[in-house]
Design an enzyme around this catalytic site. Structure first.
Site, short mmCIF file in Angstrom:
data_model
loop_
_atom_site.label_atom_id
_atom_site.label_comp_id
_atom_site.label_asym_id
_atom_site.label_seq_id
_atom_site.Cartn_x
_atom_site.Cartn_y
_atom_site.Cartn_z
CG HIS A 126 74.05 5.74 13.97
ND1 HIS A 126 74.18 5.07 12.78
CD2 HIS A 126 75.13 6.58 14.05
CE1 HIS A 126 75.29 5.47 12.17
NE2 HIS A 126 75.88 6.38 12.92
CG ASP A 163 76.86 10.58 9.09
OD1 ASP A 163 76.82 11.59 9.82
OD2 ASP A 163 77.55 9.58 9.35
CG HIS A 165 79.31 6.60 10.62
ND1 HIS A 165 79.62 7.89 11.01
CD2 HIS A 165 80.38 5.83 10.93
CE1 HIS A 165 80.84 7.89 11.54
NE2 HIS A 165 81.32 6.66 11.50
CG ASP A 244 80.46 11.76 9.77
OD1 ASP A 244 79.78 11.91 8.73
OD2 ASP A 244 80.07 11.10 10.74
#
Length: 307
Positions: A126, A163, A165, A244
Site C-alpha cells: 500500500h 492479497d 486488498h 488475508d
C-alpha cells in the site's frame, strides 16, 4: 530446489498497539507452522541487512523517506494514518523488511537460491511513492523489483499480488512502466477502493466479488493473468504474498484456502521456470488470522521449494 527464507528479529519489534491486527504474533505464527510442518529444516535461513537509501529512492521520493524518518518516535506511538502508526522500532523494522527484499533479489539473481520468501513486517504494497498508508511505510516488493531492473539490468519483471486488498502503492510505482507487468486479484469494492479505473496497459487488475471462493480466483488467473504473463515473458517474478483472502481471515471476505495458495504459487513457479530461470522473490503482505496465516505461508513456501 533451494529456497531462501529471510527474516529478522527487528521485524518483531514494530507494533502499533495490542488492538492492531498487524502484530508481531504474525511472524511467530509462521515460525510455529514451519516447525510443525517440518519445513524449517528444508529452507535456507538468511538474516537481511538494512536497505540502502539508494534503493528506497528508486521507488520513493526523498520527501517521503525524510517524513518517515522524522515521524519515528523515541517513545510511544506516532500516527501516520488512522490505521498505521510507528513505535520507536518501526523505522528499523521497515528498513529491515525492504532490505530483506533487496538481499533476496541479489541472492536469487546470483544463483545462491532458486527463489526466496521474505517473512517480514511491516508489509509494503500500500505504500505509494510519496505516501505511507494501510500498515505500510516502504513498498518492499516495488523496491526489490526496481533493484532488479536498475541495478542488475533486467529488462522485464512481473509483480504478482494476491492479497485481499489491491496493491495501490505498487500500481502507483509502476503504472505505465513497460518493463513491469503487474497481475493482481483483490476483493472489490474494498479498501483501498482502487485498481478498477484508468488502468495502464501494464496492469492486469482483477476485482473479485466478496464471498467468492478459490474457483473464481483460479479462473481469473487462467483466463486473465497467464496469457499476459506468457506474452510478457518476465525475467524475474516478485510476489506480494498476502494471505488475508483466506476464508478464516476476518479482515477480508473471500474464501481461499491453503490449496488455493499452493495452486497460485505453482502457476507462478511454472512461469518462472519457463522464462525466468526459476527466479522468484516473495514478500509477506497481509494475513491476520494467525492459524490461517501460518498454514498458508507453509503451503506457499512448500510450493516455492517444490516440496
Amino acid at each position: 530446489m533451494a529456497t531462501g527464507f529471510y527474516t529478522h528479529a527487528d521485524c518483531l519489534r514494530h507494533e502499533m498497539g495490542n488492538w492492531h491486527p498487524e502484530c508481531p504474533a504474525r511472524l511467530q505464527a509462521i515460525e510455529d507452522q514451519l516447525i510443525a510442518g517440518r519445513i524449517d529444516a528444508l529452507i535456507e535461513r538468511e538474516s537481511p541487512p538494512l536497505v540502502d537509501e539508494a534503493d528506497l529512492l528508486r521507488v520513493h521520493t526523498q520527501a517521503h523517506i525524510d517524513h518517515i524518518r522524522r515521524a519515528a518516535p523515541t517513545e510511544g506511538y506516532a500516527a501516520i494514518d488512522p490505521d498505521t502508526s510507528m513505535n520507536p522500532h518501526s523505522l528499523q523494522a521497515a528498513l529491515r523488511a525492504a532490505g530483506a527484499a533487496v538481499a533476496a533479489t541479489d541472492a536469487v539473481i546470483a544463483g545462491r537460491f532458486d527463489n526466496a520468501f521474505c517473512s517480514v513486517r511491516p508489509p509494503g504494497h500500500h505504500a505509494e511513492p510519496a505516501r505511507a498508508m494501510g500498515f505500510c511505510f516502504f513498498n518492499n516488493v516495488a523496491i526489490a523489483a526496481r533493484h532488479a531492473l536498475d541495478v542488475h539490468g533486467l529488462e522485464r519483471v512481473a509483480v504478482i499480488d494476491f492479497d485481499v486488498h489491491h496493491g495501490n502503492g505498487t500500481e502507483a510505482a509502476f503504472s505505465g512502466d513497460p518493463r513491469v507487468l503487474m497481475c493482481s486479484i483483490f476483493q472489490h469494492p474494498f479498501y483501498p477502493y482502487s485498481g478498477t479505473e484508468n488502468q495502464a496497459k501494464n496492469m492486469v487488475n482483477v476485482p473479485i466479488a466478496a464471498r467468492s471462493k478459490g474457483d473464481v480466483v483460479r479462473e481469473a488467473v487462467d483466463l486473465l493473468w497467464l496469457p499476459r504473463l506468457h506474452e510478457f515473458k518476465p525475467q524475474m517474478l516478485f510476489v506480494s504474498a498476502g494471505f488475508d483472502a483466506h476464508r478464516e481471515d476476518d479482515l477480508g471476505n473471500l474464501g481461499l484456502v491453503e490449496d488455493d495458495y499452493t495452486w497460485l504459487t505453482e502457476q507462478v513457479r511454472q512461469i518462472a521456470a519457463r522464462y525466468a530461470n526459476g527466479r522468484i522473490v516473495s514478500c509477506l503482505e497481509g494475513g491476520y488470522n494467525l492459524s490461517a496465516l501460518g498454514r498458508s505461508v507453509v503451503a506457499h513456501v512448500k510450493a516455492l521449494a517444490g516440496l
